[in-house]
Write a protein that holds these residues in place. Sequence first.
Motif, PDB file in Angstrom:
ATOM      1  N   THR A   1       7.678   1.504  -5.914  1.00  0.00           N
ATOM      2  CA  THR A   1       8.248   0.287  -6.484  1.00  0.00           C
ATOM      3  C   THR A   1       9.711   0.154  -6.077  1.00  0.00           C
ATOM      4  OG1 THR A   1       6.777   0.489  -8.395  1.00  0.00           O
ATOM      5  CG2 THR A   1       8.660  -1.012  -8.602  1.00  0.00           C
TER       6      THR A   1
ATOM      7  N   ALA B   1       0.185  -2.096  -8.861  1.00  0.00           N
ATOM      8  CA  ALA B   1      -0.801  -2.582  -7.909  1.00  0.00           C
ATOM      9  C   ALA B   1      -1.458  -3.858  -8.405  1.00  0.00           C
ATOM     10  CB  ALA B   1      -1.851  -1.513  -7.664  1.00  0.00           C
TER      11      ALA B   1
ATOM     12  N   MET C   1       1.194  -6.102  -2.074  1.00  0.00           N
ATOM     13  CA  MET C   1       2.286  -5.212  -1.733  1.00  0.00           C
ATOM     14  C   MET C   1       3.193  -5.844  -0.684  1.00  0.00           C
ATOM     15  SD  MET C   1       0.641  -1.409  -1.523  1.00  0.00           S
ATOM     16  CE  MET C   1       0.270  -0.482  -2.994  1.00  0.00           C
TER      17      MET C   1
ATOM     18  N   ASN D   1      -0.745   5.365  -2.184  1.00  0.00           N
ATOM     19  CA  ASN D   1      -1.039   3.942  -1.976  1.00  0.00           C
ATOM     20  C   ASN D   1      -2.200   3.464  -2.842  1.00  0.00           C
ATOM     21  OD1 ASN D   1       1.032   3.673  -0.151  1.00  0.00           O
ATOM     22  ND2 ASN D   1      -0.275   3.839   1.672  1.00  0.00           N
TER      23      ASN D   1
ATOM     24  N   ALA E   1       6.089  -3.847  -5.436  1.00  0.00           N
ATOM     25  CA  ALA E   1       5.347  -2.701  -4.912  1.00  0.00           C
ATOM     26  C   ALA E   1       5.251  -2.745  -3.390  1.00  0.00           C
ATOM     27  CB  ALA E   1       3.950  -2.666  -5.512  1.00  0.00           C
ATOM     28  N   HIS E   2       5.355  -1.556  -2.787  1.00  0.00           N
ATOM     29  CA  HIS E   2       5.260  -1.405  -1.331  1.00  0.00           C
ATOM     30  C   HIS E   2       4.402  -0.190  -1.006  1.00  0.00           C
ATOM     31  CE1 HIS E   2       8.731  -4.117  -0.147  1.00  0.00           C
ATOM     32  NE2 HIS E   2       8.909  -3.995  -1.447  1.00  0.00           N
ATOM     33  N   PRO E   3       3.586  -0.265   0.048  1.00  0.00           N
ATOM     34  CA  PRO E   3       2.827   0.913   0.464  1.00  0.00           C
ATOM     35  C   PRO E   3       3.691   1.842   1.321  1.00  0.00           C
ATOM     36  CG  PRO E   3       2.311  -0.904   1.917  1.00  0.00           C
ATOM     37  CD  PRO E   3       3.261  -1.452   0.875  1.00  0.00           C
TER      38      PRO E   3
ATOM     39  N   GLY F   1       1.360   2.434  -4.478  1.00  0.00           N
ATOM     40  CA  GLY F   1       2.506   2.656  -3.604  1.00  0.00           C
ATOM     41  C   GLY F   1       3.770   2.971  -4.381  1.00  0.00           C
TER      42      GLY F   1
END
Length: 431
Positions: free
Chosen positions: A64, A18, A23, A58, A69-71, A62
């Motif tokens: 990886t 994070a 993200m 999140n 990184a993605h939510p 979130g």
Amino acid sequence: MTMAVVMGATLGCAVAAAAAGPMGEPVRLALIEGMSGPFANAGAAVERNVRFGIERVNARGGVTLADGAHPLELIVLDSRGSVDEALAQQRAAADRHIPFILQGNGSAVAAALIGAVNKHNAREPDNRELFLNYSADDPSLTGAGCSFWHFRFDAHAGMRMNALADVLSRDRSVKKVYFLNQDYSFGRDVSSLARAALAQRRSDIAIVGDEFHPIGRIKDFAPYIAKIRTSGADAVVTGNWGNDLTLLVKAAREQGFDGKFYTFYGNSLGAPAALGDAGVKRVLAVADWHPNAGASALFPNRAAGANPGASDAYYAAFRARFPAVRDDYPILRMDIMVEMLAAAVSRARSTQAAAVARALEGMTYDNGFQRATMSADDHQLLQPLYVMEMDRVGTPGVRFDNEGSGYGFRTVLALAPEQSAVPSVCRLKRE
């Protein structure tokens, strides 16, 4: 390969992710559930619990993927409790290239979705879906009807019934039982499993009724309670859930039925309040966890060094997020499902269904108070099971009530994950 998810270690990695930068595009999860219709209250409870899990993931950064990184993002699709509508929503999710399907309220719906996902994945190998099931308990879903693309995060009906029957068989006051269940695959499973369990454990108990009713269509269960009373039953065994359970126990209270209820879901969605004092020491339920679990001397992970206080902390966090008493129904396995999916996506560095499925197989999970392992053989989660008894809040073992009712549940039997496991006939066709 076995992958262990230990929440403390996962937290550090996620916080670092994070802090690394903004993200990317959300990883979408499609919740296909009855958000309207007779079981809308059950659908709303699912949505709350899944959102709670997603928000926690999140908040830690979130998941990886290869690009960072993605939510996670929840997309809610209303099936209205219908098989046909659920299949339409599955196709809609596929058209939107949503890789993860979540569903659980209704084994008939789940079985149809497994078939649809199997066919879709064969037709569109570049747009495959993974089906995560949090409540559909028909044993065949991880048995003869198992699929590489399906993972179940709830104990199936056979596992639950074994635990419930262990307690029922010790109750020497029960001489006659009445089976009353919803008329679909799960309800019929509960009936046949209960019959087999009693034959093995208490063949002296007479089965004085074995009845099925239309699911989600009965508004007044008084005629059923009248038949139960006439039969002389000491106890009722039911897999009813949602309003079909609440209305059943309400009718039992109004007609003065003083027998016991051995249930799968008697701790939920208004049932304790509907029964009131009539349910004290008379309603039993079985679950993978409950708010008073941590205080119990029967806490199944205690010998493994688990921290029962972590159970209380989880419950406190859920209640802080959803403070309304009507929302007081935390379902831990849904949080576990989200956590394990997030860990599998991060391990695979991909949202491709096959890669995530392989990462989930054999994965172990430990949040400090709950241990669980996803069986690689049949994609059935193995986790603790609790049988609990309703009583007034403040009595020994009942620190927390349910939904502000003044009534909660104490543990009377706790099984560790390895104790709840049963043999499976699944033959997975792996990708």
